[in-house]
Every structure is written in C-alpha cells, then in structure tokens.
Design a protein around this motif. Structure first.
Motif, PDB file in Angstrom:
ATOM      1  N   ASN A 254       0.828  -1.208   0.000  1.00  0.00           N
ATOM      2  CA  ASN A 254       0.000   0.000   0.000  1.00  0.00           C
ATOM      3  C   ASN A 254       0.863   1.258   0.000  1.00  0.00           C
ATOM      4  OD1 ASN A 254      -2.289  -1.601   0.031  1.00  0.00           O
ATOM      5  ND2 ASN A 254      -2.492  -1.543   2.271  1.00  0.00           N
ATOM      6  N   LYS A 255       1.968   1.195   0.733  1.00  0.00           N
ATOM      7  CA  LYS A 255       2.884   2.342   0.749  1.00  0.00           C
ATOM      8  C   LYS A 255       3.448   2.599  -0.646  1.00  0.00           C
ATOM      9  CE  LYS A 255       4.461   1.899   5.560  1.00  0.00           C
ATOM     10  NZ  LYS A 255       5.634   1.641   6.434  1.00  0.00           N
ATOM     11  N   VAL A 256       3.823   1.506  -1.332  1.00  0.00           N
ATOM     12  CA  VAL A 256       4.405   1.647  -2.674  1.00  0.00           C
ATOM     13  C   VAL A 256       3.384   2.224  -3.646  1.00  0.00           C
ATOM     14  CG1 VAL A 256       5.326   0.373  -4.653  1.00  0.00           C
ATOM     15  CG2 VAL A 256       6.099  -0.173  -2.339  1.00  0.00           C
ATOM     16  N   LEU A 257       2.152   1.688  -3.611  1.00  0.00           N
ATOM     17  CA  LEU A 257       1.112   2.166  -4.528  1.00  0.00           C
ATOM     18  C   LEU A 257       0.786   3.636  -4.279  1.00  0.00           C
ATOM     19  CD1 LEU A 257      -1.288  -0.931  -4.522  1.00  0.00           C
ATOM     20  CD2 LEU A 257       0.117  -0.118  -6.430  1.00  0.00           C
ATOM     21  N   ARG A 258       0.768   4.033  -3.013  1.00  0.00           N
ATOM     22  CA  ARG A 258       0.462   5.429  -2.711  1.00  0.00           C
ATOM     23  C   ARG A 258       1.616   6.351  -3.101  1.00  0.00           C
ATOM     24  NH1 ARG A 258      -3.029   5.522   2.965  1.00  0.00           N
ATOM     25  NH2 ARG A 258      -4.566   3.954   2.310  1.00  0.00           N
ATOM     26  N   ARG A 259       2.829   5.827  -2.967  1.00  0.00           N
ATOM     27  CA  ARG A 259       3.987   6.645  -3.349  1.00  0.00           C
ATOM     28  C   ARG A 259       4.033   6.827  -4.860  1.00  0.00           C
ATOM     29  NH1 ARG A 259       7.726   3.662  -1.313  1.00  0.00           N
ATOM     30  NH2 ARG A 259       7.527   4.524   0.791  1.00  0.00           N
ATOM     31  N   LEU A 260       3.695   5.759  -5.614  1.00  0.00           N
ATOM     32  CA  LEU A 260       3.697   5.854  -7.069  1.00  0.00           C
ATOM     33  C   LEU A 260       2.499   6.626  -7.600  1.00  0.00           C
ATOM     34  CD1 LEU A 260       4.771   2.214  -8.057  1.00  0.00           C
ATOM     35  CD2 LEU A 260       6.173   4.278  -8.113  1.00  0.00           C
ATOM     36  N   GLY A 261       1.403   6.561  -6.872  1.00  0.00           N
ATOM     37  CA  GLY A 261       0.183   7.217  -7.329  1.00  0.00           C
ATOM     38  C   GLY A 261       0.042   8.641  -6.836  1.00  0.00           C
ATOM     39  N   GLU A 262      -1.194   9.116  -6.869  1.00  0.00           N
ATOM     40  CA  GLU A 262      -1.487  10.498  -6.483  1.00  0.00           C
ATOM     41  C   GLU A 262      -2.776  10.496  -5.663  1.00  0.00           C
ATOM     42  OE1 GLU A 262      -0.827  14.131  -9.211  1.00  0.00           O
ATOM     43  OE2 GLU A 262      -2.979  13.738  -9.308  1.00  0.00           O
ATOM     44  N   SER A 263      -2.718  11.058  -4.482  1.00  0.00           N
ATOM     45  CA  SER A 263      -3.893  11.068  -3.615  1.00  0.00           C
ATOM     46  C   SER A 263      -4.995  11.935  -4.224  1.00  0.00           C
ATOM     47  CB  SER A 263      -3.517  11.600  -2.231  1.00  0.00           C
ATOM     48  OG  SER A 263      -3.028  12.919  -2.326  1.00  0.00           O
ATOM     49  N   PRO A 264      -6.268  11.627  -3.919  1.00  0.00           N
ATOM     50  CA  PRO A 264      -7.375  12.395  -4.501  1.00  0.00           C
ATOM     51  C   PRO A 264      -7.342  13.853  -4.054  1.00  0.00           C
ATOM     52  CG  PRO A 264      -8.159  10.914  -2.773  1.00  0.00           C
ATOM     53  CD  PRO A 264      -6.742  10.538  -3.038  1.00  0.00           C
ATOM     54  N   VAL A 265      -7.636  14.740  -4.980  1.00  0.00           N
ATOM     55  CA  VAL A 265      -7.704  16.173  -4.676  1.00  0.00           C
ATOM     56  C   VAL A 265      -9.120  16.480  -4.201  1.00  0.00           C
ATOM     57  CG1 VAL A 265      -7.527  18.500  -5.598  1.00  0.00           C
ATOM     58  CG2 VAL A 265      -5.941  16.730  -6.374  1.00  0.00           C
ATOM     59  N   LEU A 266      -9.234  16.872  -2.950  1.00  0.00           N
ATOM     60  CA  LEU A 266     -10.538  17.191  -2.365  1.00  0.00           C
ATOM     61  C   LEU A 266     -10.812  18.675  -2.515  1.00  0.00           C
ATOM     62  CD1 LEU A 266     -10.289  15.045   0.904  1.00  0.00           C
ATOM     63  CD2 LEU A 266     -11.156  14.384  -1.352  1.00  0.00           C
ATOM     64  N   PHE A 267     -11.997  18.980  -3.008  1.00  0.00           N
ATOM     65  CA  PHE A 267     -12.350  20.375  -3.285  1.00  0.00           C
ATOM     66  C   PHE A 267     -12.271  21.201  -2.002  1.00  0.00           C
ATOM     67  CE2 PHE A 267     -15.634  23.720  -3.722  1.00  0.00           C
ATOM     68  CZ  PHE A 267     -15.046  24.429  -4.750  1.00  0.00           C
ATOM     69  N   ASP A 268     -11.562  22.344  -2.089  1.00  0.00           N
ATOM     70  CA  ASP A 268     -11.322  23.221  -0.952  1.00  0.00           C
ATOM     71  C   ASP A 268     -11.909  24.591  -1.267  1.00  0.00           C
ATOM     72  OD1 ASP A 268     -10.237  24.993   0.958  1.00  0.00           O
ATOM     73  OD2 ASP A 268      -8.485  23.708   1.247  1.00  0.00           O
ATOM     74  N   THR A 269     -12.926  25.002  -0.487  1.00  0.00           N
ATOM     75  CA  THR A 269     -13.593  26.280  -0.763  1.00  0.00           C
ATOM     76  C   THR A 269     -12.666  27.472  -0.531  1.00  0.00           C
ATOM     77  OG1 THR A 269     -14.459  26.287   1.505  1.00  0.00           O
ATOM     78  CG2 THR A 269     -15.877  25.356  -0.221  1.00  0.00           C
TER      79      THR A 269
END
Length: 720
Positions: free
Chosen positions: A70-85
């Motif tokens: 899971n650490k590897v997949l998260r490091r290779l990927g990109e976390s979801p961008v949550l809309f910020d008002t």
C-alpha cells in the motif's frame, strides 16, 4: 486498468473529489490558457489529458497504510484532490487581480460548481469588462544630467504611448527600460525603485493619465536628497585564487574584458565580461567587485579569476551490440585547458574497439577491429588575418582545428580514413542563435585491402554489379566547406546547414588539366574527388498546454546533389530513414528509398540510402510520475534518390508519385529525465509501408504483425 477502480474510494463523506477545473471567459481577448497559473487547486493528474492513472494507482492501495504494498502504490500514485472552498476563493481573487494587472480594472471572476456522487466540477468564469487605456503621459525628471541622457522631450524616446493598455506589465517594462539605460550610462547605484508613477482617472471613464517621476538619490531615510552620481571606471585589477598569479596571458584577459578604464560604468559590459570569462576553458569561476573611491565618482574594478586544473585524463569503457554481434570498446582522453596560456583547449583521444562477427561464410577473419586517434585544438577567439582588435573583442567566437585517423579492419575489407578541418563557431545570445562555418574540411578514404570473396560477390560480378556499393569501396577524397546555424527560443527551433565540396578542385583540375580515371573523373594523386552540394532545413514547434502536457511538431527536409566529378554521393553524405530520430516504425537504415524493398541485409545499409529526405513528426508529451514522462507519436517520411539507379528500383523521387511513398508509423514512448540528460525508450509500429503493394502489407495498421511491424529504440535525448 487502474481507472476501473472507484475514483472516490478515499473521499470522506461530506467531501468531494475535484474532477475537472475549467476557465471560461466572456471576453475573447483574455486567453483562459494563460490564466491557469492563477488557479490554486487543480484536479488530479491525467496522463495525455485523458487517463487518471496516478489516481487509479493510489486507489489500488488498501486502507491499511502500514502494509508495504500500500505504501508503494500510494507513493507511485497520487492522492485524490478534495475540493477546498478556501482555495477556490483564493483562485477567484488571483484571477481578478491578474485581470486588473492586465488593465481590466473592473474585472471580476465567478465560480460555478456541479456536484454529483462525491465528485465536483469547478468552472471559473472571467468577467474582464472593458480595458483601461493610458491617456496623457508626463515624464517628471528634475535631474538635468539624467534628463539629457533619456531625452524625454522627444516623444519617440517614450516607452509608454497614449492608447496603450494600462497594465502592470507595460508600466514595469518602462521602469526596466529606463533603469537599463541609466545602468549602462554610469549610474552604478540606480535601480527601478527610484521610478514611481502617479495616476489620474478623473478625466475619462476608460483612460488614465500617468505621470512618471524619477526621484532623487538618498543614501538612507535620514540623508538629504541629491542628484544621482554618474560613476566612471578608474582601474581594472586582476587577481587569481587567494591573490596568486593568473596563468593567462594579459592579452587574453584584455580581449575578454568589456569594462574599459575611463569609461562610465555599464551593466551590460559587466555581464559581457562575466560571459566572456565563463566560456574560457581555463576559468572555473569569475568574481567581479567594484570599489567606490571616497569623495569621488570613481570605481575600481577588481576581478578575481579561479582557474581549472590544466591537465585531465579520462578513461571510458563501452559495450557494443551490432545486430547481435557483441563487442567492447574503450577510449582514453587527455585534455589541456590552457595550452599556450590563452585558455586554448587541446584534446587528444585514443579509441580501440573489437567486435566478434558471426554469420559470414567464406571469409577467413571473423572479427572487427577499429583504432582511432583524434586531436582537437580550440582557440577561444577568431584566428584569422586582417581582424581588428575591436572585432576580436566583440565577437563571441572560437576557432577549432581537428585532425583524426581511423583504422578499420573487417573480414570483408580494410579501411583507413584521415580527416582534417578548420572551423569557426560563434553565437548571438540576444537572437537565440549559434553559427558554424567550416572554412575547410578534408576527408581522405583509403581502401588498402578488399576480400576477394567480397569483390566476387558484390563488386566484380557483372550480373550483380552495384554502382553505389562499388563507389563506396573505392579510394575517395573530399574537400568541402559549409555553413550552419541554429535558432531556439523555447517555442520555435530551427536548424539550417549548407555545404559544398569539390568546386575549387574542379576549377584547378580544369585549368591544370588533371588526369582522369576510367570513369572520366578528375583525380588528385590518382584519387577521384567528390563534388556535390547539400542543404538541410529542420523546424520544430512546441505547443505547451500546461506544465504537464505539450505537443511537439517537427519537420525536416534535406537534399544533396552530386554533379561535375561525381555521379553518386559519398556514403557518409547520403540520407537514411528510420531509427530513433526519424520514422520510428522502422529500424535505422531500413526504410526507403521510395518504395524500394531491401533484399540482402548485409549490403542493404548501402542501398537503403538516398539523396533527399522528408520527415514529419507529431509527438504528444505528458508528465507521468517522479522523473518519468510519456509520449504518443505519429511519424511520417521517407528518402529518395534524385537519379535512377538500377540497384534501387522504385527509389527515384517523382513529383507525381512521392506522396504515395510516404511511410507512416505511430507508437508510445517513455522517458527518464535525469536533468542533465534524458534516457528514451520508444516503441514504433508501422501504419503505412510503401515497400509493399498488397493492401494487407501496405496498410499494416489494419492487420499489424508484431514481428514485422514493431521496432524498439533506445536513445539519449529527445528526438527533436
């Protein structure tokens, strides 16, 4: 595929995944693509602007963040961008301020969002309104000396004109322009903060009157105002590391020094001096300091030069693989960066290579040996008679003498090549251009031995006579001169070259009545010399959509014509197609000329050459992750001969047929950008193959054959 995973897997309840950000405008003058830099929050990265691979990779991970996978997949990927008002409001304010700085003083920006199933789209709408223009302009300069230099009484010297858009860029550009003029006119302590504006918008609804004021000099807040001092250079002093003597001739120092004693201080001359010394091979770094003499307007210029070690030796081993034949090579290079104490660069390289050749029947030897020695002497200035001192100082050029001797022993033949050249290189940084002039370039090719079997199979047999092949296994002499230029401003890149060979020798031959060989060619020391003209043009245009995505469009054309003493171009001057920098569906030298289809792989590298080349390329480039980038490309092109040769049926260029012989390929590539260089791996697939006539083979895009239609290329650097 990663995108099949739920894109909202890690989106908490009450939050939204920002899936798209768009900018729209009700004024076509404002370009939305130029406003993206002011958006504080962008959606997740999309490869090729389509595929959410990084987000999908992140979503493949499990919720247990302690597991290594899971650490590897998260490091290779990109976390979801949550809309910020808050970031959305910041983006609106940024867009509004940017438009106001562009002259739209009543501009506004609105935000519309569309939310569904934990996903949200954000659309920023720009409302620039009407732009404001510059009305009356007044320059308020009370310093008489500065006023005389700027001569603002003449409206032609104004950088601001009535009717220009009232924008921050226009106002700042005028401050910079005036500052540059004064910094180059002796005003050592002047900067743009001494220039301020007063604006008056009461006279009109859409124009603003401007007063530019140049305020007087003040050392600090407690000091009285006074006119700006105009400084002059008193003395120029050179020192080495820790005060040691500089191992460069004084004439070399003076030639690269743009700062003149007795002249006003000039910022431009200061930068020229830095640039001049930076290009000297003997100099590691330059430090220039100015010392103000008390109670005067004089400056001492102190230049400290740190020099490199004069001598270096390097060793570089190599491994080679030519069509499955393995080999090894090694080179030893010696460099002296200050040969005559004038930063002359002497480079001597020794190289040896060995390769075990397989698959040759009837030949006694079964290996390939190559030995090469190359010497280069570069002078950091023009070396030519009748040049003035001012020209030498103002020209950013270097002269180069090169000589090399290459010895090749193959099972089929032995080959010796001697080359010598005298060249000039110079550049024009303000025009983003570099130039090269080959005053003279000599090439002598000597074939001391050719295998009897090779002669029998390819050179002497009347039923298999190959004029192109035979010409390239004869002794040859080439004396050429040429000119080349490159231009690159980051968006447009142009390369152009022209060279010609044999004209001077042809003139001398006609006057002196040189001997002719059996083919009717003039000879020099019993060796025929080549005569031809060759021209190349290469153009690249880069379209940048955002910091992650761009499109490169490339076109190049080349044509070479043998005449006079030659009916065939030397092999080294002929064009080839295919390979990592051409039509990538073919391996190097496997395409063309025209619809010619090779027959014998051992000699087709000779036949698959031409006198003319066309290439068209489109390449979409996208950032992937870390230092990896991806590319999708379409290549088209081919080569042709200008004359008809029996050995290359279908290879001659014909105006009514050449477009039918354009080869096309497509493919994908991955690049590793290591900052100093780029490693590139491309896979090209044939789409249209002009060598075949049947529909299935002519259009492999319909029914591709992996073994026949796919080529892989590994290279260093971008293709164009």
């Amino acid at each position: 595929m990663c995108t099949s995973c739920s894109t909202t897997k890690f989106v908490p309840d009450g939050e939204h995944l920002l899936t798209e950000v768009k900018i729209e405008t009700d004024n076509k003058i404002v370009d939305p693509s130029q406003m993206e830099q002011y958006i504080s929050q962008k959606a997740n990265t999309k490869w090729f602007s389509l595929f959410e691979i990084p987000l999908g990779t992140y979503n493949l991970s499990g919720r247990d963040s302690t597991k290594w996978i899971n650490k590897v997949l998260r490091r290779l990927g990109e976390s979801p961008v949550l809309f910020d008002t808050l970031k959305a409001d910041m983006s609106r304010n940024n867009l509004r301020a940017a438009m106001q700085n562009m002259g739209y003083l009543r501009a506004d920006a609105s935000l519309t969002t569309t939310a569904k199933d934990k996903k949200i789209k954000a659309i920023y709408k720009l409302h620039p309104g009407k732009p404001y223009f510059i009305g009356n302009i007044e320059y308020d300069i009370h310093d008489k000396n500065i006023a005389q230099i700027l001569n603002m009484d003449n409206a032609e010297n104004h950088g601001l004109k009535s009717g220009m858009i009232f924008s921050i860029n226009n106002l700042e550009n005028e401050r910079k322009r005036i500052t540059n003029i004064l910094s180059d006119s002796g005003y050592y302590k002047f900067n743009k903060d001494y220039i301020i504006y007063e604006a008056d918008s009461t006279r009109s609804n859409d124009s603003i009157d401007i007063k530019l004021k140049l305020i007087k000099y003040r050392a600090d807040s407690k000091s009285p105002e006074k006119n700006h001092n105009r400084y002059y250079i008193n003395k120029v002093n050179f020192t080495g590391d820790d005060g040691n003597r500089i191992k460069l001739r004084r004439s070399v120092l003076d030639d690269n020094l743009a700062i003149k004693e007795g002249s006003p201080f000039c910022e431009h001359d200061l930068q020229r001096t830095y640039n001049n010394f930076a290009r000297l091979q003997a100099v590691k770094y330059t430090n220039i300091q100015f010392e103000e003499l008390p109670d005067t307007s004089l400056l001492n210029c102190n230049i400290q030069l740190s020099t490199n070690k004069p001598n270096t030796i390097s060793f570089q081993p190599e491994g080679t693989n030519t069509a499955g034949d393995l080999g090894a090579a090694a080179s030893l290079t010696y460099e002296n960066r200050n040969l005559f104490h004038g930063s002359e660069l002497l480079s001597i390289q020794l190289r040896a290579a060995f390769e075990a050749i397989t698959g040759l029947e009837g030949y006694q030897a079964e290996d390939y040996e190559e030995y090469n020695i190359e010497g280069r002497l570069m002078f950091p200035r023009f070396i030519a008679p009748f040049l003035s001192e001012n020209f030498r100082r103002n020209s950013n050029a270097h002269s180069e003498l090169t000589m090399s001797y290459n010895l090749q022993n193959r099972p089929e033949f032995h080959r010796r090549v001697f080359t010598a050249a005298w060249r000039y290189h110079w550049n024009a940084p303000k025009q983003n251009s570099t130039y090269r002039f080959d005053l003279i370039d000599l090439n002598y090719v000597y074939m001391p031995w050719i295998s009897e079997k090779f002669k029998e199979d390819y050179l002497d047999d009347d039923s298999n006579r190959n004029a192109i092949l035979k010409y390239n296994y004869e002794d040859l002499f080439i004396m050429k001169m040429g000119f080349g230029m490159t231009y690159n401003n980051g968006v447009h890149a142009i390369k152009a070259n022209i060279e010609t060979a044999g004209n001077l020798l042809s003139l001398i031959s006609n006057i002196s009545r040189f001997d002719k060989n059996s083919q009717g060619q003039y000879t020099l020391c019993n060796i025929a010399f080549a005569q031809y003209i060759k021209a190349d043009f290469d153009y690249t245009r880069l379209f940048t959509f955002d910091w992650r995505n761009s499109l490169a469009m490339h076109f190049d054309i080349g044509i070479a014509y043998p005449y006079g003493n030659s009916k065939i171009l030397p092999f080294e001057k002929r064009y080839f197609s295919g390979g990592a920098n051409s039509v990538r569906g073919w391996n190097v030298r496997e395409l063309g000329p025209g619809r010619f289809k090779g027959t014998d792989g051992r000699i087709d590298f000779i036949n698959q050459t031409g006198d003319m080349k066309l290439d068209f390329n489109l390449e979409y480039r996208t950032a992937l992750f870390w230092k990896f980038n991806g590319a999708f490309f379409i290549d088209a092109g081919n080569i042709w001969t200008l004359r008809s040769y029996a050995e290359q049926p279908g290879g001659q260029f014909k105006i009514d047929e050449f477009y039918k012989q354009i080869a096309v390929s497509y493919g994908l590539g991955i690049r590793l950008n290591l900052d100093y260089f780029i490693l590139r791996f491309d896979m090209g697939v044939k789409a249209i193959n002009p060598a075949y006539t049947t529909k299935k083979e002519h259009y492999p895009i319909i029914d591709p054959n992996f073994r026949r239609d796919v080529s892989f290329h590994f290279a260093v650097g971008l293709p164009f």
